[in-house]
Design a protein around this motif. Sequence first.
Motif, PDB file in Angstrom:
ATOM      1  N   ILE A  36      -8.389  20.702   8.094  1.00 16.44           N
ATOM      2  CA  ILE A  36      -8.888  19.516   9.899  1.00 16.44           C
ATOM      3  C   ILE A  36     -10.383  19.613   8.950  1.00 16.44           C
ATOM      4  O   ILE A  36     -10.814  18.701   8.686  1.00 16.44           O
ATOM      5  N   ASN A  40     -12.934  16.137   7.493  1.00 21.11           N
ATOM      6  CA  ASN A  40     -13.639  15.850   8.171  1.00 21.11           C
ATOM      7  C   ASN A  40     -14.722  15.539   6.840  1.00 21.11           C
ATOM      8  O   ASN A  40     -15.022  15.110   6.474  1.00 21.11           O
ATOM      9  N   LEU A  51      -4.241  11.663   9.331  1.00 21.86           N
ATOM     10  CA  LEU A  51      -3.380  12.638   9.732  1.00 21.86           C
ATOM     11  C   LEU A  51      -2.258  12.366  10.031  1.00 21.86           C
ATOM     12  O   LEU A  51      -2.325  11.385  10.831  1.00 21.86           O
ATOM     13  N   ARG A  61      -7.643  20.343  18.030  1.00 22.32           N
ATOM     14  CA  ARG A  61      -7.841  18.460  17.821  1.00 22.32           C
ATOM     15  C   ARG A  61      -9.350  17.983  17.959  1.00 22.32           C
ATOM     16  O   ARG A  61      -9.384  17.029  17.350  1.00 22.32           O
ATOM     17  N   LEU A  64     -11.852  17.380  14.737  1.00 21.52           N
ATOM     18  CA  LEU A  64     -11.324  16.662  14.222  1.00 21.52           C
ATOM     19  C   LEU A  64     -12.802  15.557  14.813  1.00 21.52           C
ATOM     20  O   LEU A  64     -12.668  15.344  15.377  1.00 21.52           O
TER      21      LEU A  64
END
Length: 109
Positions: A36, A40, A51, A61, A64
């Motif tokens: 993650i 980013n 993803l 989650r 993100l």
Amino acid sequence: MSVITPIKCDPMSSVPGSIAIVLRDFRLGGSERVAIGLANYWASRQIAVTLLVGRDDGPLRSLLVPSVEIVDLALKPGLGDTRLAWSLAFRAREVLRLRKIESCYVPGI
């Protein structure tokens, strides 16, 4: 072990165009946090990040950034670890064949 293929980019371009990351889900794991973070970062460098996730759920989650595209492969919750890993690999391969993604990163052990 993670396998990373070299990112190829046009000599006239300063960054590659696209990269996919394959993840089981957004569980609280070290590999997931690293993936993650990389997603980013790459998105902040104007790279199109996709993803591919086996299941679009989990506590990480929310970390993100919105510019990262999520493709939920919607794998069944009842799959054991081995079947889940194989299902994720085959489904991710199907998606990658249909899209023009330059590189793919698959984190994990």
